[in-house]
Design a protein around this motif. Structure first.
Motif, PDB file in Angstrom:
ATOM      1  N   HIS A 163       0.835  -1.208   0.000  1.00  0.00           N
ATOM      2  CA  HIS A 163       0.000   0.000   0.000  1.00  0.00           C
ATOM      3  C   HIS A 163       0.873   1.264   0.000  1.00  0.00           C
ATOM      4  N   GLU A 164       2.055   1.149  -0.586  1.00  0.00           N
ATOM      5  CA  GLU A 164       2.981   2.281  -0.579  1.00  0.00           C
ATOM      6  C   GLU A 164       2.421   3.491  -1.311  1.00  0.00           C
ATOM      7  N   THR A 165       1.776   3.249  -2.462  1.00  0.00           N
ATOM      8  CA  THR A 165       1.229   4.365  -3.253  1.00  0.00           C
ATOM      9  C   THR A 165       0.162   5.117  -2.468  1.00  0.00           C
ATOM     10  N   ALA A 166      -0.717   4.379  -1.789  1.00  0.00           N
ATOM     11  CA  ALA A 166      -1.764   5.021  -0.983  1.00  0.00           C
ATOM     12  C   ALA A 166      -1.145   5.827   0.154  1.00  0.00           C
ATOM     13  N   PHE A 167      -0.065   5.286   0.741  1.00  0.00           N
ATOM     14  CA  PHE A 167       0.600   6.003   1.828  1.00  0.00           C
ATOM     15  C   PHE A 167       1.212   7.303   1.308  1.00  0.00           C
ATOM     16  N   TYR A 168       1.903   7.232   0.151  1.00  0.00           N
ATOM     17  CA  TYR A 168       2.504   8.433  -0.423  1.00  0.00           C
ATOM     18  C   TYR A 168       1.441   9.489  -0.720  1.00  0.00           C
ATOM     19  N   ALA A 169       0.339   9.044  -1.319  1.00  0.00           N
ATOM     20  CA  ALA A 169      -0.731   9.983  -1.681  1.00  0.00           C
ATOM     21  C   ALA A 169      -1.326  10.626  -0.437  1.00  0.00           C
ATOM     22  N   THR A 170      -1.533   9.833   0.607  1.00  0.00           N
ATOM     23  CA  THR A 170      -2.094  10.375   1.847  1.00  0.00           C
ATOM     24  C   THR A 170      -1.126  11.340   2.509  1.00  0.00           C
ATOM     25  N   PHE A 171       0.140  10.961   2.566  1.00  0.00           N
ATOM     26  CA  PHE A 171       1.163  11.802   3.186  1.00  0.00           C
ATOM     27  C   PHE A 171       1.287  13.145   2.463  1.00  0.00           C
ATOM     28  N   LEU A 172       1.376  13.087   1.141  1.00  0.00           N
ATOM     29  CA  LEU A 172       1.515  14.325   0.368  1.00  0.00           C
ATOM     30  C   LEU A 172       0.234  15.150   0.415  1.00  0.00           C
ATOM     31  N   GLY A 173      -0.921  14.479   0.437  1.00  0.00           N
ATOM     32  CA  GLY A 173      -2.184  15.199   0.536  1.00  0.00           C
ATOM     33  C   GLY A 173      -2.306  15.960   1.842  1.00  0.00           C
ATOM     34  N   LEU A 174      -1.957  15.303   2.945  1.00  0.00           N
ATOM     35  CA  LEU A 174      -2.002  15.975   4.249  1.00  0.00           C
ATOM     36  C   LEU A 174      -0.981  17.102   4.327  1.00  0.00           C
ATOM     37  N   THR A 175       0.193  16.875   3.725  1.00  0.00           N
ATOM     38  CA  THR A 175       1.210  17.925   3.701  1.00  0.00           C
ATOM     39  C   THR A 175       0.723  19.138   2.918  1.00  0.00           C
TER      40      THR A 175
END
Length: 213
Positions: A163-175
Motif C-alpha cells: 500500500h505504498e502508493t496510498a501512503f505516499y498519496a495520503t502523506f503528500l495530501g495531508l502535507t
C-alpha cells in the motif's frame, strides 16, 4: 480627521472669499503621505526579512542533529534558502527605489504611476512568499519520504506492505493541506499588516485621479 482630509474639504468647498488651495498643494500633501506609506512598507519588509533570518538560524543551529537538512538534502536546503534571500533582497531594493522615486515636486500623473507601481510590487512580494512556501514545502515533503527512517519503518511494517502508493498519496495530501492552511494564515497576516498601508495608497491614488479629471 488628518491634515489631508482638512485640506481636501477646504479645497472642495472654497469660494472666492476663502483662501485658495491649489491642486499643487493637495498633490504635494498626497505625495508626502504616499512617500511616508512607502517608507513604512520598506521598513516592515526589512523587519520581516531580519525576523525570518533569525528564525532560520535559530531553527538550524538549535537542532543539533539538523534532521531537516539531512532529510531533504543540503543542496536543496541551502540552495532554496539562498535563492529566497536573494529574491527578498531584490524586493527590498524595489521598495527602497519606489520610496526614493516619490517626490512632492513630480507631476500628478507621474505620482499616480509611482503609487500603482508600489502597489504592484507589494502584491508580487506577497504572492512570491506564498508560492515559495507552498512549492518548497511540497518539494521538501517529496524529498523527505525516501530518507526518513520513521517513514521507512512504517512502510516496511506488515500493515503497509503493498500500500505504498496510498501512503505516499495520503502523506503528500495531508502535507499539501497543512501548507495550504499556513499560506492562508500568512495571507491574512499580510492583509492585516500590508493591506492597511496598501489601502491608504489606493485612497491617495483615487484622490489624485479625481484631481486629474
Amino acid at each position: 480627521m488628518d491634515q489631508l482630509d482638512i485640506l481636501k474639504q477646504n479645497w472642495q468647498s472654497q469660494t472666492g472669499n476663502a483662501p485658495q488651495f491649489s491642486k499643487e498643494q493637495l498633490g504635494g500633501l498626497l505625495a508626502r503621505k504616499s512617500s511616508s506609506i512607502v517608507k513604512w512598507l520598506f521598513i516592515i519588509a526589512i523587519i520581516e526579512f531580519a525576523l525570518f533570518i533569525v528564525l532560520g538560524l535559530f531553527s538550524h543551529f538549535g537542532n543539533e542533529e539538523n534532521n531537516t537538512v539531512e532529510l531533504i538534502g543540503k543542496p536543496f536546503y541551502y540552495g532554496s534558502m539562498i535563492v529566497h534571500y536573494v529574491v527578498i533582497v531584490f524586493f527590498i531594493f524595489l521598495f527602497y527605489k519606489n520610496y526614493k522615486n516619490i517626490s512632492t515636486s513630480q507631476p500628478t500623473r507621474s505620482l499616480m504611476n509611482r503609487i500603482l507601481k508600489t502597489r504592484r510590487t507589494m502584491k508580487w512580494y506577497i504572492w512570491y512568499n506564498l508560492v515559495y512556501m507552498m512549492v518548497v514545502g511540497m518539494i521538501g515533503a517529496v524529498l523527505i519520504i525516501p530518507n526518513d527512517p520513521r517513514i521507512s519503518e512504517v512502510l516496511n511494517s506488515p500493515n503497509f506492505i503493498g500500500h505504498e502508493t496510498a501512503f505516499y498519496a495520503t502523506f503528500l495530501g495531508l502535507t499539501f493541506v497543512m501548507f495550504l492552511v499556513m499560506c492562508v494564515i500568512m495571507y491574512l497576516i499580510y492583509q492585516l499588516i500590508y493591506g492597511i498601508l496598501l489601502r491608504k495608497l489606493k485612497r491617495n491614488y483615487n484622490e489624485l485621479k479625481r484631481m486629474e479629471v
